[in-house]
Scaffold this active site. Sequence first.
Site, short mmCIF file in Angstrom:
data_model
loop_
_atom_site.label_atom_id
_atom_site.label_comp_id
_atom_site.label_asym_id
_atom_site.label_seq_id
_atom_site.Cartn_x
_atom_site.Cartn_y
_atom_site.Cartn_z
N GLU A 99 1.48 7.01 -16.80
CA GLU A 99 1.50 5.76 -15.82
C GLU A 99 0.62 5.63 -14.87
OE1 GLU A 99 5.89 4.38 -15.06
OE2 GLU A 99 4.98 4.01 -12.97
N ARG A 139 4.42 -2.59 -16.90
CA ARG A 139 3.45 -1.59 -16.14
C ARG A 139 2.16 -1.92 -16.50
NH1 ARG A 139 7.81 -1.31 -14.80
NH2 ARG A 139 8.95 -0.03 -14.13
N SER A 183 7.37 8.18 -11.64
CA SER A 183 7.55 8.53 -13.16
C SER A 183 5.80 8.65 -13.77
CB SER A 183 7.91 7.20 -13.79
OG SER A 183 9.41 6.90 -13.37
C1 LIG Z 1 8.31 8.57 -5.45
C2 LIG Z 1 7.71 7.27 -6.20
C3 LIG Z 1 8.34 6.48 -6.90
C4 LIG Z 1 7.82 5.46 -7.50
N1 LIG Z 1 8.66 4.70 -7.96
C5 LIG Z 1 8.16 3.59 -8.89
C6 LIG Z 1 8.96 2.48 -9.71
O1 LIG Z 1 10.18 2.68 -9.15
N2 LIG Z 1 8.49 1.29 -10.20
C7 LIG Z 1 7.10 1.31 -10.36
O2 LIG Z 1 6.60 0.57 -11.06
N3 LIG Z 1 6.25 2.35 -9.59
C8 LIG Z 1 6.71 3.30 -9.03
N4 LIG Z 1 5.95 4.25 -8.30
C9 LIG Z 1 4.41 4.19 -8.54
C10 LIG Z 1 3.55 3.43 -7.13
O3 LIG Z 1 4.42 3.48 -6.19
C11 LIG Z 1 3.52 1.95 -7.55
O4 LIG Z 1 2.46 1.86 -8.52
C12 LIG Z 1 2.50 1.36 -6.57
O5 LIG Z 1 2.36 0.05 -6.44
C13 LIG Z 1 1.23 1.93 -6.22
O6 LIG Z 1 0.80 1.39 -5.05
P1 LIG Z 1 -0.63 2.12 -4.10
O7 LIG Z 1 -0.87 1.12 -2.99
O8 LIG Z 1 0.06 3.49 -3.67
O9 LIG Z 1 -1.48 2.14 -5.36
P2 LIG Z 1 -2.78 3.33 -5.28
O10 LIG Z 1 -2.11 4.37 -5.77
O11 LIG Z 1 -3.59 3.49 -4.08
O12 LIG Z 1 -3.70 2.72 -6.46
C14 LIG Z 1 -3.04 2.25 -7.95
C15 LIG Z 1 -3.91 1.47 -8.54
O13 LIG Z 1 -4.19 0.22 -8.08
C16 LIG Z 1 -5.64 0.07 -7.63
N5 LIG Z 1 -5.48 -0.70 -6.21
C17 LIG Z 1 -4.85 -0.40 -5.22
N6 LIG Z 1 -5.18 -1.46 -4.40
C18 LIG Z 1 -5.78 -2.24 -4.76
C19 LIG Z 1 -6.34 -3.54 -4.47
N7 LIG Z 1 -6.12 -4.13 -3.17
N8 LIG Z 1 -6.92 -4.28 -5.26
C20 LIG Z 1 -7.23 -3.86 -6.44
N9 LIG Z 1 -6.83 -2.77 -7.10
C21 LIG Z 1 -6.05 -1.92 -6.21
C22 LIG Z 1 -6.25 1.43 -7.37
O14 LIG Z 1 -7.40 1.31 -7.60
C23 LIG Z 1 -5.39 2.20 -8.40
O15 LIG Z 1 -6.14 1.59 -9.86
C24 LIG Z 1 6.67 5.27 -7.67
C25 LIG Z 1 5.61 6.32 -6.96
C26 LIG Z 1 6.37 7.54 -6.14
C27 LIG Z 1 5.51 8.34 -5.57
#
Ligand SMILES: Cc1cc2nc3c(=O)[nH]c(=O)nc-3n(C[C@H](O)[C@H](O)[C@H](O)COP(=O)(O)OP(=O)(O)OC[C@H]3O[C@@H](n4cnc5c(N)ncnc54)[C@H](O)[C@@H]3O)c2cc1C
Length: 336
Positions: free
Chosen positions: A331, A165, A236
């Site tokens: 996380e 992570r 998580s």
């Molecule tokens: C129901 C649920 C289940 C999940 N299951 C998992 C799982 O199984 N495994 C897992 O690893 N994660 C899981 N996650 C966490 C999440 O889905 C991941 O971390 C996902 O990659 C976040 O993507 P996002 O676009 O929503 O990021 P955001 O929440 O929008 O951003 C997360 C971080 O990334 C940065 N960021 C976003 N886009 C960019 C970009 N283009 N360039 C630079 N920085 C950027 C943001 O500034 C922030 O710091 C889960 C979340 C939920 C709600």
Amino acid sequence: MQIRENVSLKALNTFGLEAKARYFCVLRKLGGVRSIMQWAAQHPDLPVMFLGGGSNLLLVDDFPGLVVHVRLLQREVLGQDQDYVYVRGAAGENWHDFVRWTIEQGFAGLENLSLIPGTVGAAPMQNIGAYGVEAKDCIYEVQALDWRTGEIREFSQAECQFGYRDSYFKSVEPGRWLIVTVVFRLPRQPQWKMDYAGVREQLEGKTLNARVISDAIMNIRRSKLPDPVEIGNAGSFFKNPVVSPLQWANLQAQYPAIPGWTHGEGVKLSAGWLIDQCGWKGQRDGDAGTYDKHALVLVNHGNATGQQVWAFAQKIMASVQEKFGVGLEAEPNIIF
Ligand SMILES: Cc1cc2nc3c(=O)[nH]c(=O)nc-3n(C[C@H](O)[C@H](O)[C@H](O)COP(=O)(O)OP(=O)(O)OC[C@H]3O[C@@H](n4cnc5c(N)ncnc54)[C@H](O)[C@@H]3O)c2cc1C
């Protein structure tokens, strides 16, 4: 490029928390980034945050700076060699849709990562992982824009310094790099990963292919994890902590049922198990709580504030520390 003021982020974070961005803009075309950077340069005291799907964030307060909502879209098959196919996704692509698109093209490799919310651009940030696979297993190259200079740089897989992570972008230079595209290298002779809890059972009697495995993973996830559309959460909430072999031996002596897995030099514990043992599963404090089927998932039952969720998380961390002597780390990105 339009910069709006005091924009609600409630619909843009999966916790469904009310928080405002002081300034907000949407990045749909890479060409538009210059004017956003110029604006940011004229406001040097304001912090900047890149936002994807908002599924890995806890917005504790209003964000006092500029939120750049990354909506860059593009999917492309780049080519293949003897062993691999190379595909590229732009940062704003929905992660799950991208995974299913690769499967529709006949490619395998990302199926175990089906149904993870969020965007392609955020996948390398914390090296998303599930069911025995991590994004790093398939990432070939990340293209990112340096927010300080505007230069575009390609990071090889090794340069991304992926960990559990974790990545270079998350830990070494947070906030500096805007991820623009990600290139994935998918094996032409896939090896199915089915050894994770419940996967093999779901697949019994089925002819294996990427789509069937993706469907199975989706079924398992739907049965275990709350859908953010129905109940706000960020998946998580805590990383699984890693302890030294000595601490592991002490914990095992005291709690013979404690689960643990070798992880590098240490032993990785199940954060969910530790939290469960402290009696937190299904507990709530106002509208902040843990999911009743999974203690590792913090939820917003409706009208919790970010501060309430964070205070609840801290109580959990304190009780795990007190009972087991183990520190938990959040996380999601905690945004104050
Ligand atoms: C129901 C649920 C289940 C999940 N299951 C998992 C799982 O199984 N495994 C897992 O690893 N994660 C899981 N996650 C966490 C999440 O889905 C991941 O971390 C996902 O990659 C976040 O993507 P996002 O676009 O929503 O990021 P955001 O929440 O929008 O951003 C997360 C971080 O990334 C940065 N960021 C976003 N886009 C960019 C970009 N283009 N360039 C630079 N920085 C950027 C943001 O500034 C922030 O710091 C889960 C979340 C939920 C709600």
